[in-house]
Design a protein around this motif. Structure first.
Motif, PDB file in Angstrom:
ATOM      1  N   GLY A 161       0.835  -1.190   0.000  1.00 38.18           N
ATOM      2  CA  GLY A 161       0.000   0.000   0.000  1.00 38.18           C
ATOM      3  C   GLY A 161       0.868   1.237   0.000  1.00 38.18           C
ATOM      4  N   PRO A 162       0.255   2.388   0.058  1.00 37.27           N
ATOM      5  CA  PRO A 162       1.049   3.625   0.043  1.00 37.27           C
ATOM      6  C   PRO A 162       1.912   3.756   1.296  1.00 37.27           C
ATOM      7  CG  PRO A 162      -1.273   4.085   0.517  1.00 37.27           C
ATOM      8  CD  PRO A 162      -1.189   2.651   0.122  1.00 37.27           C
ATOM      9  N   VAL A 163       3.160   4.183   1.084  1.00 40.79           N
ATOM     10  CA  VAL A 163       4.092   4.426   2.189  1.00 40.79           C
ATOM     11  C   VAL A 163       4.392   5.917   2.242  1.00 40.79           C
ATOM     12  CG1 VAL A 163       6.405   3.981   3.084  1.00 40.79           C
ATOM     13  CG2 VAL A 163       5.125   2.140   1.989  1.00 40.79           C
ATOM     14  N   PRO A 164       4.320   6.538   3.410  1.00 36.62           N
ATOM     15  CA  PRO A 164       4.619   7.972   3.509  1.00 36.62           C
ATOM     16  C   PRO A 164       6.019   8.273   2.988  1.00 36.62           C
ATOM     17  CG  PRO A 164       3.651   7.154   5.548  1.00 36.62           C
ATOM     18  CD  PRO A 164       3.954   5.959   4.717  1.00 36.62           C
ATOM     19  N   PRO A 165       6.222   9.423   2.379  1.00 35.87           N
ATOM     20  CA  PRO A 165       7.543   9.762   1.829  1.00 35.87           C
ATOM     21  C   PRO A 165       8.597   9.920   2.916  1.00 35.87           C
ATOM     22  CG  PRO A 165       6.056  11.649   1.692  1.00 35.87           C
ATOM     23  CD  PRO A 165       5.225  10.483   2.115  1.00 35.87           C
TER      24      PRO A 165
ATOM     25  N   GLY B  86      13.925  -3.277  16.759  1.00 38.76           N
ATOM     26  CA  GLY B  86      12.856  -4.252  16.622  1.00 38.76           C
ATOM     27  C   GLY B  86      12.226  -4.221  15.246  1.00 38.76           C
ATOM     28  N   LEU B  87      11.404  -5.229  14.979  1.00 37.18           N
ATOM     29  CA  LEU B  87      10.616  -5.325  13.753  1.00 37.18           C
ATOM     30  C   LEU B  87       9.164  -5.079  14.128  1.00 37.18           C
ATOM     31  CD1 LEU B  87      10.167  -6.178  10.744  1.00 37.18           C
ATOM     32  CD2 LEU B  87       9.985  -8.530  11.580  1.00 37.18           C
ATOM     33  N   LEU B  88       8.545  -4.060  13.523  1.00 37.83           N
ATOM     34  CA  LEU B  88       7.157  -3.728  13.820  1.00 37.83           C
ATOM     35  C   LEU B  88       6.269  -4.300  12.723  1.00 37.83           C
ATOM     36  CD1 LEU B  88       5.102  -2.215  15.591  1.00 37.83           C
ATOM     37  CD2 LEU B  88       5.454  -0.211  14.128  1.00 37.83           C
ATOM     38  N   LEU B  89       5.453  -5.291  13.079  1.00 36.59           N
ATOM     39  CA  LEU B  89       4.498  -5.888  12.149  1.00 36.59           C
ATOM     40  C   LEU B  89       3.234  -5.038  12.196  1.00 36.59           C
ATOM     41  CD1 LEU B  89       5.144  -9.585  13.248  1.00 36.59           C
ATOM     42  CD2 LEU B  89       6.137  -8.376  11.289  1.00 36.59           C
ATOM     43  N   ALA B  90       3.135  -4.133  11.222  1.00 36.58           N
ATOM     44  CA  ALA B  90       2.109  -3.091  11.273  1.00 36.58           C
ATOM     45  C   ALA B  90       0.715  -3.650  11.016  1.00 36.58           C
ATOM     46  CB  ALA B  90       2.430  -2.007  10.255  1.00 36.58           C
ATOM     47  N   ARG B  91      -0.259  -3.006  11.655  1.00 40.53           N
ATOM     48  CA  ARG B  91      -1.665  -3.319  11.434  1.00 40.53           C
ATOM     49  C   ARG B  91      -2.333  -2.073  10.875  1.00 40.53           C
ATOM     50  NH1 ARG B  91      -2.584  -6.148  17.363  1.00 40.53           N
ATOM     51  NH2 ARG B  91      -1.383  -8.053  16.935  1.00 40.53           N
ATOM     52  N   GLY B  92      -2.769  -2.164   9.638  1.00 33.96           N
ATOM     53  CA  GLY B  92      -3.369  -0.994   8.998  1.00 33.96           C
ATOM     54  C   GLY B  92      -2.312  -0.073   8.423  1.00 33.96           C
ATOM     55  N   GLU B  93      -2.774   0.976   7.762  1.00 38.87           N
ATOM     56  CA  GLU B  93      -1.850   1.920   7.139  1.00 38.87           C
ATOM     57  C   GLU B  93      -1.398   2.973   8.156  1.00 38.87           C
ATOM     58  OE1 GLU B  93      -3.634   3.660   3.726  1.00 38.87           O
ATOM     59  OE2 GLU B  93      -3.829   1.763   2.632  1.00 38.87           O
TER      60      GLU B  93
END
Length: 251
Positions: A149-153, A174-181
């Motif tokens: 999905g879109p990633v902020p610049p 750490g590794l952040l497993l993101a939830r949502g945008e």
């Protein structure tokens, strides 16, 4: 007056003590200053030394400038690793904690294969982390893995939630497993927009080279390792040269 025939007494050579002091100063700056302030400070020091060299026309000052920058960068890299090792974010990652993070995007996105689907990863300099009933204000590098999905610049200030896991890179907390945008809180400032333009131009300048060279040059020059082959990155890690790819590169 010196006795007849005795060599004239020379002043003390302060080059080595000054080099050591510069290395410590650079290391402390790397550990304590925000990225933009660190970049501005390093630029000011280099410009000052270059001006002195032009005014006095001596190669010794230029050589000293290179040595000071190299020593400071090496010390900063070591202190950064120590800081990451003892970061509260590293501790939360070991616990697999669910957190919300506010920070600055510090890399371009890169697609990776995660499980049975492609995902996108990008680096975030965390400034505030909330998890396990506590809020930490700090500076910690985190790798974010999110759905395509879109990633902020580059340079955007964002808010993102997810679950932390240990990273396989000593430079990351750490590794952040993101939830949502991610939610964009602030657009990139002029420093970050300038850095993005330089990175884009550098990638264009080597676009006709073989794949490894095309990925390695931006990584070595500005720390842009988004296109770097994982195998090549492992080779650098095995030989203890990973810091060459970091530069703390986005600086």
């Amino acid at each position: 007056m010196s006795p007849a025939g005795a060599p004239a007494q020379q002043g003390h050579d302060l080059r080595v003590p000054l080099l050591g002091a510069a290395a410590w100063a650079g290391g402390l700056a790397g550990a304590l200053l925000p990225v933009v302030a660190l970049a501005a400070t390093a630029t000011a020091v280099v410009v000052l030394l270059a001006w002195l060299a032009l005014r006095w026309r001596t190669a010794a000052i230029l050589a000293g400038a290179v040595a000071l920058v190299a020593a400071g960068a090496a010390s900063a890299a070591v202190l950064r690793e120590r800081q990451v090792e003892h970061s509260p974010v590293t501790a939360l990652a070991r616990l697999g904690a669910t957190v919300t993070v506010v920070g600055t995007v510090t890399s371009d996105p890169r697609r990776v294969r995660g499980g049975f689907e492609e995902r996108v990863v990008w680096r975030l300099e965390a400034r505030a982390v909330s998890g396990r009933g506590r809020v930490f204000e700090l500076a910690a590098p985190v790798l974010v893995m999110a759905d395509l999905g879109p990633v902020p610049p580059l340079g955007s200030r964002v808010h993102v939630s997810g679950r932390l896991a240990p990273a396989d890179d000593d430079r990351l907390a750490g590794l952040l497993l993101a939830r949502g945008e991610p939610t964009v809180l602030a657009d990139p400032g002029p420093w970050w927009r300038g850095a993005g333009a330089v990175r884009h131009s550098l990638r264009d300048s080597v676009s006709d080279r073989p794949p490894d060279q095309r990925a390695l040059v931006p990584a070595l020059v500005v720390g842009d390792d988004a296109a770097l082959d994982p195998g090549l990155a492992d080779d650098f890690r095995t030989t203890g040269l990973t810091h060459l790819l970091a530069v703390s590169g986005t600086n």
